[in-house]
Design a protein around this motif. Structure first.
Motif, PDB file in Angstrom:
ATOM      1  N   ARG A  23      -6.648   2.080  -0.871  1.00  0.00           N
ATOM      2  CA  ARG A  23      -6.609   0.878  -1.319  1.00  0.00           C
ATOM      3  C   ARG A  23      -5.420  -0.041  -0.742  1.00  0.00           C
ATOM      4  N   LYS A  24      -4.554   0.813  -1.499  1.00  0.00           N
ATOM      5  CA  LYS A  24      -3.458  -0.329  -1.386  1.00  0.00           C
ATOM      6  C   LYS A  24      -3.623  -0.264  -0.048  1.00  0.00           C
ATOM      7  N   ASN A  25      -3.250   0.320   0.790  1.00  0.00           N
ATOM      8  CA  ASN A  25      -3.332   0.486   2.274  1.00  0.00           C
ATOM      9  C   ASN A  25      -3.980  -1.064   3.046  1.00  0.00           C
ATOM     10  N   PHE A  26      -4.940  -1.028   2.209  1.00  0.00           N
ATOM     11  CA  PHE A  26      -5.759  -1.541   2.494  1.00  0.00           C
ATOM     12  C   PHE A  26      -5.869  -3.234   2.368  1.00  0.00           C
ATOM     13  N   MET A  27      -5.188  -3.274   1.315  1.00  0.00           N
ATOM     14  CA  MET A  27      -4.997  -4.990   0.671  1.00  0.00           C
ATOM     15  C   MET A  27      -3.541  -5.027   1.685  1.00  0.00           C
ATOM     16  N   GLU A  28      -2.605  -4.631   1.974  1.00  0.00           N
ATOM     17  CA  GLU A  28      -1.307  -5.178   2.589  1.00  0.00           C
ATOM     18  C   GLU A  28      -1.976  -5.423   3.636  1.00  0.00           C
TER      19      GLU A  28
END
Length: 78
Positions: free
Chosen positions: A59-64
């Motif tokens: 999720r973190k990578n996706f959001m960035e």
């Protein structure tokens, strides 16, 4: 005779101006073409990274990456 040389000089200058304008337009089209290629490559790379982040449930990578994609679309109006 001076009239002929003046006429030829005027024609020569007009031809030079026309060639300069044509060269400018070709440079402009080339610049636009290259910018489009770079945009598409950057967009494709980001989309692949976003897909990978989704597949990995990161999720973190996706959001960035999504934020980067939004910024890219803002910059280029796509």
């Amino acid at each position: 005779m001076k009239e002929n040389s003046n006429t030829e000089l005027i024609k020569s200058n007009a031809l030079k101006q026309k060639k300069l304008k044509e060269g400018y337009m070709l440079d402009l089209y080339l610049e636009m073409f290259l910018a489009e290629i770079m945009l598409k490559a950057e967009r494709e790379k980001l989309l692949n990274k976003i897909d990978l982040a989704i597949d990995q449930r990161n999720r973190k990578n996706f959001m960035e990456l999504s934020d980067q994609y939004k910024e890219l679309t803002k910059r280029f109006g796509t």
